[in-house]
Design a protein around this motif. Structure first.
Motif, mmCIF file in Angstrom:
data_model
loop_
_atom_site.group_PDB
_atom_site.id
_atom_site.type_symbol
_atom_site.label_atom_id
_atom_site.label_comp_id
_atom_site.label_asym_id
_atom_site.label_seq_id
_atom_site.Cartn_x
_atom_site.Cartn_y
_atom_site.Cartn_z
ATOM 1 N N GLU A 40 37.999 -69.852 -35.156
ATOM 2 C CA GLU A 40 37.780 -69.610 -33.730
ATOM 3 C C GLU A 40 36.626 -70.427 -33.167
ATOM 4 N N TYR A 43 31.929 -67.029 -30.913
ATOM 5 C CA TYR A 43 32.139 -65.750 -30.226
ATOM 6 C C TYR A 43 31.021 -64.780 -30.570
ATOM 7 N N GLU A 44 30.906 -63.733 -29.767
ATOM 8 C CA GLU A 44 29.876 -62.715 -29.960
ATOM 9 C C GLU A 44 30.268 -61.801 -31.124
ATOM 10 N N GLU A 60 39.237 -62.697 -26.130
ATOM 11 C CA GLU A 60 38.881 -63.746 -25.165
ATOM 12 C C GLU A 60 37.563 -63.435 -24.474
ATOM 13 N N LEU A 62 35.092 -62.068 -25.858
ATOM 14 C CA LEU A 62 34.006 -62.228 -26.823
ATOM 15 C C LEU A 62 33.547 -63.678 -26.929
ATOM 16 N N LEU A 63 34.342 -64.610 -26.444
ATOM 17 C CA LEU A 63 33.979 -66.019 -26.559
ATOM 18 C C LEU A 63 32.658 -66.290 -25.841
ATOM 19 N N ARG A 133 35.992 -61.739 -36.916
ATOM 20 C CA ARG A 133 37.190 -61.314 -36.192
ATOM 21 C C ARG A 133 38.318 -60.997 -37.165
#
Length: 411
Positions: A40, A43-44, A60, A62-63, A133
């Protein structure tokens, strides 16, 4: 042929992403590559054990930035590549697939990997971490067939996961090896408060619990055996016992370090042209009396990224940022400012029975940290006390009628 970039950032988490952002914000025009182990974009991570696990926030959201952001700023993303070696003389990193990436400057922001159990059954199907994730997606796929869950580890990740899963109607047991949850990071009053909250929500919190092995049937976890001989039935086991810093390639290349890679006040490692930031960076922290520590937080990742970038761009300023953290469990918002490790006195401000209070930590009479539960005003105003290392009468700190900002020394 080796691809070469002016700056290579290893790690696509908060620190790596922020380093790339800060470089462009500071008008750096050279080439930048971000090498990430996961497929990915950056992201958070904190929402993984909270909103993402609960299904309240899609991936999305979290990006850290959308794909277009990185393209527009000419930041080359190299996802799905795990760096396994660093050659400081040749200025190259080697990925697991054998690909080499050359650098002028290397910023190591690889974070860490979830620490695994060492007992039999640690690698069974149904045993999960909450670090990526992919971890949470696999966990979520198994939830519909899961009723009983054992969480091993009473730190923030374990408790956050327990809170979400209990709200989803699962029977959750939390096992903590020490005599209270959050023992490494919080004072006893806060620990006892959270233990009571989880029990009130139906979570079975077991303290002083030692795990012998994970029981199995057909290659899948079926329960957790304790040192007492008791077996807790479970279709899922979640392990939250900390991380192992991802620094092996740096140490093998000759960087100094142990539990992390050692960096100076400007985030430089002992290898030339190599910096390290975030969870894996072992640094002398001014808010820990200069003791070498690692900080696993978004704040630390962001602020160290800024420090490293300034040094890379010949505008060096030492790292000095007040540590802060947060944790959401049920309807409780915990906000922490400062570092409580080594405290020798605590002051309770407010009544835990109201579910809004603060625990203030002192070391040799100085305010060093605050844990604020549903008490954002204390958190905001307490920052000044920590920055000033203020010496304040404990009775004044405990008096909720006195705003903490009134106790911050002038000047």
């Amino acid at each position: 042929m080796t691809d070469r970039f002016d700056i290579v950032i290893v790690g696509a988490g908060h620190g790596g992403a922020q380093a790339a952002i800060a470089l462009r914000q500071r008008k750096f025009e050279g080439s930048i590559a971000v090498v990430g182990e996961e497929p990915e974009l950056p992201y958070e991570r904190p929402p993984l054990s909270k909103e993402y696990l609960a299904g309240d926030k899609p991936f999305e959201r979290l990006l850290i930035r959308p794909a277009a952001f990185w393209n527009e700023r000419a930041v080359t993303m190299l996802p799905g590549r795990r760096v396994v070696a660093v050659d400081a003389a040749a200025r190259t990193v080697t990925c697991e697939d054998g690909a080499e990436v050359g650098y002028g400057t290397l910023i190591w922001a690889a974070g860490g990997h979830a620490r695994r159990l060492s007992c039999t059954g640690h690698d069974l199907a149904g045993v999960h971490a909450v670090r990526s994730r992919a971890d949470v997606d696999q966990l979520a796929r198994e939830l519909p067939q899961t009723d009983r869950i054992v969480v091993i580890g009473g730190g923030y990740v374990g408790l956050e996961a327990a809170a979400v899963l209990s709200k989803l109607g699962k029977q959750v047991t939390v096992l903590e090896a020490q005599d209270r949850v959050l023992a490494r990071v919080a004072g006893e009053p806060l620990s006892r408060f959270y233990e009571a909250e989880h029990r009130a929500h139906g979570v079975d919190v077991r303290l002083g619990a030692s795990v012998t092995c994970i029981e199995e049937a057909d290659g899948r976890a079926t329960g957790v055996r304790l040192a007492t001989g008791e077996v807790l039935p479970a279709q899922m086991v979640i392990v939250g016992i900390g991380i192992v810093p991802a620094v092996e390639p740096l140490l093998a290349a000759g960087a100094r370090g142990d539990n992390g890679v050692a960096v100076d006040a400007h985030c430089r490692t002992t290898l030339p042209h190599v910096y390290a930031i975030g969870d894996c960076a072992l640094h002398a922290n001014p808010f820990a009396d200069g003791l070498p520590i690692r900080l696993e937080s978004v704040q630390n990742a962001h602020d160290m990224a800024a420090t490293a970038v300034r040094a890379v761009l010949d505008d060096a300023a030492p790292y000095r940022a007040v540590p802060w953290f947060w944790s959401n469990q049920y309807d409780l918002k915990l906000q922490t400012i400062g570092l409580s490790a080594g405290h020798d006195e605590t002051v309770l401000r407010g009544d835990p029975g109201t579910r809004s209070f603060s625990l203030i930590y002192l070391r040799e009479g100085r305010v060093v940290a605050l844990d604020c539960v549903n008490a954002t005003r204390d958190y905001v105003q307490g920052r000044g006390l920590v920055l000033a290392a203020a010496v304040v009468d404990p009775a004044a700190l405990a008096d909720t009628a006195t705003p903490l900002k009134a106790l911050v020394p002038a000047g």
